[in-house]
Design an enzyme around this catalytic site. Structure first.
Site, PDB file in Angstrom:
ATOM      1  N   GLU A  49       0.847  -1.193   0.000  1.00  0.00           N
ATOM      2  CA  GLU A  49       0.000   0.000   0.000  1.00  0.00           C
ATOM      3  C   GLU A  49       0.886   1.247   0.000  1.00  0.00           C
ATOM      4  O   GLU A  49       1.732   1.419   0.886  1.00  0.00           O
ATOM      5  CB  GLU A  49      -0.949   0.056   1.213  1.00  0.00           C
ATOM      6  CG  GLU A  49      -1.910   1.237   1.067  1.00  0.00           C
ATOM      7  CD  GLU A  49      -2.790   1.509   2.290  1.00  0.00           C
ATOM      8  OE1 GLU A  49      -2.486   1.020   3.386  1.00  0.00           O
ATOM      9  OE2 GLU A  49      -3.770   2.264   2.124  1.00  0.00           O
ATOM     10  N   GLU A  74       4.724   4.738   3.960  1.00  0.00           N
ATOM     11  CA  GLU A  74       4.189   6.052   4.333  1.00  0.00           C
ATOM     12  C   GLU A  74       5.361   6.957   4.664  1.00  0.00           C
ATOM     13  O   GLU A  74       6.223   6.577   5.435  1.00  0.00           O
ATOM     14  CB  GLU A  74       3.256   5.878   5.547  1.00  0.00           C
ATOM     15  CG  GLU A  74       2.777   7.151   6.208  1.00  0.00           C
ATOM     16  CD  GLU A  74       2.060   8.108   5.240  1.00  0.00           C
ATOM     17  OE1 GLU A  74       1.080   7.696   4.594  1.00  0.00           O
ATOM     18  OE2 GLU A  74       2.510   9.266   5.135  1.00  0.00           O
ATOM     19  N   ASP A 101       9.692   7.393   0.907  1.00  0.00           N
ATOM     20  CA  ASP A 101       8.978   7.804  -0.295  1.00  0.00           C
ATOM     21  C   ASP A 101       8.735   6.520  -1.093  1.00  0.00           C
ATOM     22  O   ASP A 101       9.673   5.896  -1.602  1.00  0.00           O
ATOM     23  CB  ASP A 101       9.831   8.789  -1.091  1.00  0.00           C
ATOM     24  CG  ASP A 101       9.142   9.245  -2.371  1.00  0.00           C
ATOM     25  OD1 ASP A 101       8.392   8.441  -2.973  1.00  0.00           O
ATOM     26  OD2 ASP A 101       9.351  10.391  -2.774  1.00  0.00           O
ATOM     27  N   ASP A 124      -2.440  11.878  -2.491  1.00  0.00           N
ATOM     28  CA  ASP A 124      -2.468  13.349  -2.451  1.00  0.00           C
ATOM     29  C   ASP A 124      -2.605  13.885  -3.871  1.00  0.00           C
ATOM     30  O   ASP A 124      -1.807  13.531  -4.748  1.00  0.00           O
ATOM     31  CB  ASP A 124      -1.171  13.885  -1.828  1.00  0.00           C
ATOM     32  CG  ASP A 124      -1.073  13.551  -0.347  1.00  0.00           C
ATOM     33  OD1 ASP A 124      -2.122  13.506   0.318  1.00  0.00           O
ATOM     34  OD2 ASP A 124       0.056  13.322   0.137  1.00  0.00           O
ATOM     35  N   LYS A 128      -1.957  22.032  -7.594  1.00  0.00           N
ATOM     36  CA  LYS A 128      -1.271  23.096  -8.346  1.00  0.00           C
ATOM     37  C   LYS A 128      -0.401  22.497  -9.442  1.00  0.00           C
ATOM     38  O   LYS A 128       0.315  21.513  -9.202  1.00  0.00           O
ATOM     39  CB  LYS A 128      -0.382  23.910  -7.397  1.00  0.00           C
ATOM     40  CG  LYS A 128      -1.184  24.740  -6.419  1.00  0.00           C
ATOM     41  CD  LYS A 128      -0.280  25.640  -5.609  1.00  0.00           C
ATOM     42  CE  LYS A 128      -1.112  26.431  -4.629  1.00  0.00           C
ATOM     43  NZ  LYS A 128      -0.486  26.657  -3.352  1.00  0.00           N
ATOM     44  N   ASP A 160     -11.018  10.682  -5.037  1.00  0.00           N
ATOM     45  CA  ASP A 160     -12.245  11.500  -5.079  1.00  0.00           C
ATOM     46  C   ASP A 160     -12.001  12.735  -5.952  1.00  0.00           C
ATOM     47  O   ASP A 160     -12.909  13.531  -6.136  1.00  0.00           O
ATOM     48  CB  ASP A 160     -12.592  11.992  -3.667  1.00  0.00           C
ATOM     49  CG  ASP A 160     -11.527  12.937  -3.156  1.00  0.00           C
ATOM     50  OD1 ASP A 160     -10.353  12.523  -3.103  1.00  0.00           O
ATOM     51  OD2 ASP A 160     -11.843  14.106  -2.850  1.00  0.00           O
TER      52      ASP A 160
HETATM   53  C1  LIG Z   1      -4.600  11.747   1.328  1.00  0.00           C
HETATM   54  S1  LIG Z   1      -3.704  10.667   2.345  1.00  0.00           S
HETATM   55  C2  LIG Z   1      -4.579   9.131   2.184  1.00  0.00           C
HETATM   56  C3  LIG Z   1      -4.204   8.128   3.257  1.00  0.00           C
HETATM   57  C4  LIG Z   1      -4.885   6.771   3.123  1.00  0.00           C
HETATM   58  N1  LIG Z   1      -4.489   6.104   1.896  1.00  0.00           N
HETATM   59  C5  LIG Z   1      -6.402   6.920   3.171  1.00  0.00           C
HETATM   60  O1  LIG Z   1      -7.046   6.725   2.126  1.00  0.00           O
HETATM   61  O2  LIG Z   1      -6.908   7.212   4.261  1.00  0.00           O
HETATM   62  C6  LIG Z   1      -2.248  10.368   1.388  1.00  0.00           C
HETATM   63  C7  LIG Z   1      -1.150   9.733   2.206  1.00  0.00           C
HETATM   64  O3  LIG Z   1      -0.092   9.349   1.343  1.00  0.00           O
HETATM   65  C8  LIG Z   1       1.139   9.727   1.922  1.00  0.00           C
HETATM   66  N2  LIG Z   1       2.063   9.873   0.787  1.00  0.00           N
HETATM   67  C9  LIG Z   1       1.937  10.721  -0.254  1.00  0.00           C
HETATM   68  N3  LIG Z   1       2.911  10.525  -1.150  1.00  0.00           N
HETATM   69  C10 LIG Z   1       3.680   9.529  -0.658  1.00  0.00           C
HETATM   70  C11 LIG Z   1       4.854   8.866  -1.121  1.00  0.00           C
HETATM   71  N4  LIG Z   1       5.438   9.203  -2.278  1.00  0.00           N
HETATM   72  N5  LIG Z   1       5.376   7.874  -0.365  1.00  0.00           N
HETATM   73  C12 LIG Z   1       4.804   7.528   0.806  1.00  0.00           C
HETATM   74  N6  LIG Z   1       3.703   8.116   1.294  1.00  0.00           N
HETATM   75  C13 LIG Z   1       3.141   9.097   0.573  1.00  0.00           C
HETATM   76  C14 LIG Z   1       0.823  10.996   2.682  1.00  0.00           C
HETATM   77  O4  LIG Z   1       1.771  11.267   3.693  1.00  0.00           O
HETATM   78  C15 LIG Z   1      -0.560  10.649   3.250  1.00  0.00           C
HETATM   79  O5  LIG Z   1      -0.471   9.972   4.474  1.00  0.00           O
END
Ligand SMILES: C[S@@+](CC[C@H](N)C(=O)[O-])C[C@H]1O[C@@H](n2cnc3c(N)ncnc32)[C@H](O)[C@@H]1O
Length: 217
Positions: A49, A74, A101, A124, A128, A160
């Protein structure tokens, strides 16, 4: 003393959480096989994930699939620690969390064909234009996902965000030689698709979702 998500509790990630800072140096050992982090269970199928947030998907899904290992990646330290502590508190043995990452870890450190499913839920959107390069879905990342998936493996994506969805569709279209696109219609408890924190929050707000599966050709 811990703040934020820990709410004054000391989070314990022992045996569950792996910090990227603790990984072997890239120069010495570039390729790392995360299946080794599951000990005796390492030969079971692996699902990854990306952006596991507070670990809600992992905590609810992993107990239903005891013959599968789950790796949540994460990069936000607070979420990583919270999720790893949550997995430990729930005594779930088939989940590990990596603080890194995910896109870079997959690209530079993962061996070929190590997993069966990549879950990407509510990534995310980076709305922008100058931030679009930070989105997890890129032409290169789809090539990397394809490389680490085994035969018939799949990427499951839910968002979404309408504009990001359009971006994902365009990227999936360009990757059509590598993946077939399928609908993602799984319904969990109370009609949840995947039951992540963001899904629950957005569902309460009445927001519609987009979802697809990209299956490795
Ligand atoms: C909008 S949240 C969604 C979290 C979870 N998947 C949910 O649906 O509840 C996006 C998550 O992805 C993490 N994230 C974004 N880009 C990432 C990356 N390149 N590697 C690891 N984590 C990442 C962010 O820190 C955040 O916790």
């Amino acid at each position: 003393m811990s703040f934020g998500l820990a709410r004054g509790r000391q989070l314990d990630i022992t045996g569950i959480g792996i910090e990227s800072a603790d990984l072997p140096d890239f120069d010495r050992e570039p390729i790392i096989d995360p299946r080794a982090w599951f000990g005796d269970r390492g030969s079971l199928p692996l699902e990854i994930e990306i952006g596991s947030g507070k670990g809600t998907f992992l905590v609810q899904q992993a107990p239903h699939q005891p013959q599968v290992n789950f790796l949540g990646i994460e990069w936000a330290g607070e979420f990583f620690r919270y999720a790893a502590d949550r997995v430990r508190r729930n005594a779930i043995t088939n989940v590990r969390l990596l603080r890194a990452d995910a896109v870079e870890f997959i690209r530079f450190r993962c061996p070929d064909a190590i997993c069966t499913v990549i879950h990407l839920y509510f990534p995310d959107p980076w709305p922008k234009k100058r931030h679009h390069k930070r989105r997890c879905v890129q032409d290169q990342s789809l090539r990397d996902f394809h490389r680490i998936l085994g035969n018939g493996g799949e990427v499951r994506i839910v968002t979404d965000h309408d504009e990001y969805w359009q971006w994902i569709e365009e990227h999936a279209g360009r990757a059509a030689d590598s993946f077939t696109r399928e609908p993602f219609e799984r319904g969990g408890p109370s009609d949840e698709i995947v039951g992540t924190n963001f899904e629950r929050k957005y569902r309460r707000e009445g927001r519609p979702f987009h979802a697809m599966i990209l299956r490795k050709r």
